[in-house]
Write a protein that holds these residues in place. Structure first.
Motif, short mmCIF file in Angstrom:
data_model
loop_
_atom_site.label_atom_id
_atom_site.label_comp_id
_atom_site.label_asym_id
_atom_site.label_seq_id
_atom_site.Cartn_x
_atom_site.Cartn_y
_atom_site.Cartn_z
N CYS A 215 0.83 -1.21 0.00
CA CYS A 215 0.00 0.00 0.00
C CYS A 215 0.86 1.26 0.00
CB CYS A 215 -0.93 -0.01 1.21
SG CYS A 215 -2.22 -1.28 1.14
N CYS A 216 1.96 1.24 0.73
CA CYS A 216 2.86 2.41 0.77
C CYS A 216 3.49 2.66 -0.60
CB CYS A 216 3.93 2.21 1.82
SG CYS A 216 3.33 2.30 3.52
N TYR A 217 3.85 1.58 -1.30
CA TYR A 217 4.42 1.72 -2.65
C TYR A 217 3.40 2.36 -3.60
CZ TYR A 217 6.34 0.40 -7.20
OH TYR A 217 6.81 0.42 -8.49
N LEU A 218 2.17 1.87 -3.56
CA LEU A 218 1.14 2.42 -4.43
C LEU A 218 0.82 3.86 -4.08
CD1 LEU A 218 -1.27 -0.66 -4.59
CD2 LEU A 218 0.40 0.04 -6.30
N GLU A 219 0.79 4.18 -2.79
CA GLU A 219 0.48 5.54 -2.34
C GLU A 219 1.59 6.51 -2.74
OE1 GLU A 219 -1.78 8.44 -1.09
OE2 GLU A 219 -2.45 6.36 -0.70
N ALA A 220 2.86 6.07 -2.62
CA ALA A 220 3.98 6.94 -2.97
C ALA A 220 4.01 7.28 -4.45
CB ALA A 220 5.29 6.29 -2.54
N ASN A 221 3.52 6.36 -5.30
CA ASN A 221 3.53 6.58 -6.75
C ASN A 221 2.15 6.90 -7.31
OD1 ASN A 221 6.43 5.74 -7.73
ND2 ASN A 221 5.83 4.19 -6.21
N ARG A 222 1.24 7.29 -6.44
CA ARG A 222 -0.14 7.52 -6.84
C ARG A 222 -0.26 8.60 -7.93
NH1 ARG A 222 -4.99 8.52 -2.44
NH2 ARG A 222 -6.69 8.86 -3.92
N HIS A 223 0.57 9.64 -7.84
CA HIS A 223 0.48 10.73 -8.81
C HIS A 223 1.03 10.32 -10.17
CE1 HIS A 223 4.48 10.88 -7.01
NE2 HIS A 223 4.89 11.61 -8.04
N ARG A 224 1.67 9.15 -10.25
CA ARG A 224 2.18 8.65 -11.53
C ARG A 224 1.30 7.52 -12.07
NH1 ARG A 224 7.14 8.45 -8.21
NH2 ARG A 224 8.28 10.42 -8.54
N MET A 225 0.10 7.35 -11.50
CA MET A 225 -0.75 6.22 -11.87
C MET A 225 -2.12 6.67 -12.38
SD MET A 225 0.24 3.70 -8.68
CE MET A 225 -0.74 2.33 -9.29
N ASN A 226 -2.15 7.79 -13.10
CA ASN A 226 -3.39 8.25 -13.72
C ASN A 226 -3.59 7.55 -15.06
OD1 ASN A 226 -3.84 10.16 -11.59
ND2 ASN A 226 -2.32 11.49 -12.56
N TYR A 227 -3.70 6.24 -15.00
CA TYR A 227 -3.69 5.44 -16.22
C TYR A 227 -4.89 5.71 -17.13
CZ TYR A 227 0.05 2.79 -14.00
OH TYR A 227 1.24 2.43 -13.40
N ASP A 228 -6.01 6.13 -16.55
CA ASP A 228 -7.16 6.43 -17.39
C ASP A 228 -6.84 7.59 -18.34
OD1 ASP A 228 -6.93 8.02 -15.10
OD2 ASP A 228 -9.05 8.61 -15.19
N GLU A 229 -6.11 8.59 -17.84
CA GLU A 229 -5.71 9.72 -18.68
C GLU A 229 -4.65 9.30 -19.70
OE1 GLU A 229 -4.45 12.88 -16.18
OE2 GLU A 229 -6.26 12.86 -14.93
N TYR A 230 -3.72 8.46 -19.26
CA TYR A 230 -2.65 8.04 -20.16
C TYR A 230 -3.19 7.20 -21.31
CZ TYR A 230 -0.08 9.11 -15.83
OH TYR A 230 0.40 9.71 -14.70
N LEU A 231 -4.12 6.30 -21.01
CA LEU A 231 -4.68 5.45 -22.06
C LEU A 231 -5.50 6.28 -23.05
CD1 LEU A 231 -5.84 2.35 -19.97
CD2 LEU A 231 -3.82 2.55 -21.43
N ALA A 232 -6.24 7.25 -22.53
CA ALA A 232 -7.05 8.09 -23.41
C ALA A 232 -6.18 8.95 -24.34
CB ALA A 232 -7.97 8.98 -22.58
N ALA A 233 -5.00 9.33 -23.86
CA ALA A 233 -4.09 10.14 -24.67
C ALA A 233 -3.19 9.30 -25.56
CB ALA A 233 -3.23 11.02 -23.77
N GLY A 234 -3.17 7.98 -25.35
CA GLY A 234 -2.35 7.09 -26.18
C GLY A 234 -0.92 6.97 -25.72
N TYR A 235 -0.63 7.30 -24.45
CA TYR A 235 0.73 7.20 -23.95
C TYR A 235 1.09 5.75 -23.62
CZ TYR A 235 0.07 12.23 -23.16
OH TYR A 235 -0.20 13.57 -23.32
N PRO A 236 2.36 5.39 -23.72
CA PRO A 236 2.78 4.04 -23.28
C PRO A 236 2.75 3.96 -21.76
CG PRO A 236 4.69 5.33 -23.94
CD PRO A 236 3.48 6.17 -24.28
N ILE A 237 2.41 2.80 -21.22
CA ILE A 237 2.35 2.62 -19.77
C ILE A 237 3.19 1.44 -19.30
CG2 ILE A 237 0.08 3.70 -19.54
CD1 ILE A 237 -1.13 0.90 -19.39
N ALA A 238 3.90 0.78 -20.21
CA ALA A 238 4.76 -0.34 -19.84
C ALA A 238 6.16 -0.11 -20.44
CB ALA A 238 4.18 -1.66 -20.34
N SER A 239 7.18 -0.40 -19.65
CA SER A 239 8.56 -0.09 -20.05
C SER A 239 9.29 -1.33 -20.55
CB SER A 239 9.32 0.52 -18.86
OG SER A 239 9.34 -0.40 -17.78
N GLY A 240 8.69 -2.02 -21.51
CA GLY A 240 9.36 -3.18 -22.08
C GLY A 240 10.66 -2.83 -22.78
#
Length: 303
Positions: A215-240
């Motif tokens: 939970c602490c890990y997710l909370e610390a990176n919460r501002h980097r997890m707006n995936y709904d906005e990223y997907l709608a804009a077409g941004y990559p979300i996985a660092s393969g």
């Protein structure tokens, strides 16, 4: 591509034991490892076109549902450049590999965006030192920071196994439901729900500590997890891209059985491999031969 992506990660290289260090056969203290590694920072910069998709499509792709197949028109990384560095001593000062690599990535971003019109995305895992290096060397407020989704899913699986048996349908359903909510922008509800489950199931000792860390890990990176906005804009979300670079540059060549490296030898190998990957091998060889000729035959032009 319309989007500039910068990404980085750290990868350990097994280093050779100094002569004055503890002998190999001697007794080690608790927690002391036989082989020490030094972290090399690997960075990559590339461009890519937007790829709009839904949360359901991403989840189906991760779970490899039969109904989803990779589309032929999926954009791929273009003009990818990679570089890696250990910490180095220059002019009597020690520079971290992260500073050297992120300084190079900042120059790459500047070269690829002369008119300052492209979207800049920084896609990495949750390492604090990496994000701080980005802030030092590319302190732009318009850089979109995205937490790599592939570093989120393992933590959801760890949480699922605190409540359900490994390999069970319940654990898979647990992860799928929460991953879908995260991709829809409901990360706060997911964190709150996990904490409520800890209280409801009265987790104790190791399990409670493990869930709290998740939970602490997710909370610390919460501002980097707006995936709904990223997907709608077409941004990559996985660092393969960077995961593949770490494997190809470091692991496949420098972590073979019995290999141990000095700092100078490891850095030379990193430079050679990234030079080859970036497509600069022939240019580098021509430069190297010119330098060798200049050193061996300094008076050749006069003759």
């Amino acid at each position: 591509g319309e989007i500039i992506v910068m990404t980085g990660d750290n990868k350990g290289i097994p280093m050779r034991r100094p002569a004055d260090q503890r002998p190999v056969g001697s007794h080690r203290h608790k927690g002391e490892k036989a082989n020490k590694k030094q972290l090399a920072t690997v960075g990559a910069v590339y461009t890519v076109d937007p790829h709009i998709r839904t949360a359901h499509e991403v989840v189906a792709g991760l779970f490899r549902d039969d109904s989803t197949r990779k589309k032929k028109d999926t954009p791929v990384a273009q003009h990818k450049r990679t570089w890696s560095s250990l910490k180095q001593e220059k002019d009597g000062q020690l520079e971290l590999g992260e500073d050297l690599v992120f300084r190079w990535m900042a120059r790459e971003v500047s070269r690829r965006n002369p008119k300052d019109q492209k979207v800049i995305v920084c896609l990495m895992d949750g390492g604090r030192s990496l994000w701080k290096a980005r802030e030092r060397h590319l302190p732009r407020e318009d850089v979109i920071e995205i937490l790599d989704l592939i570093h989120v899913t393992p933590r959801l699986w760890d949480a699922a196994h605190l409540f359900h048996r490994e390999g069970s349908e319940e654990a898979s359903k647990f992860v799928r439901q929460r991953l879908l909510r995260i991709l829809k922008g409901e990360i706060g509800y997911v964190i709150g729900g996990l904490r409520q489950m800890s209280t409801k199931h009265q987790l104790r000792a190791h399990k409670a500590t493990q869930l709290r860390q998740i939970c602490c890990y997710l909370e610390a990176n919460r501002h980097r997890m707006n995936y709904d906005e990223y997907l709608a804009a077409g941004y990559p979300i996985a660092s393969g891209v960077i995961e593949g670079a770490c494997r190809h540059v470091v692991k496949d060549r420098m972590e073979r059985s019995g290999m141990r490296w000095t700092v100078a030898g490891a850095q030379a190998m990193l430079d050679l491999r990234t030079t080859y990957i970036n497509g600069h091998w022939n240019v580098f060889q021509k430069y190297r031969m010119n330098q060798a000729n200049r050193h061996l035959y300094p008076d050749r032009h006069a003759l």
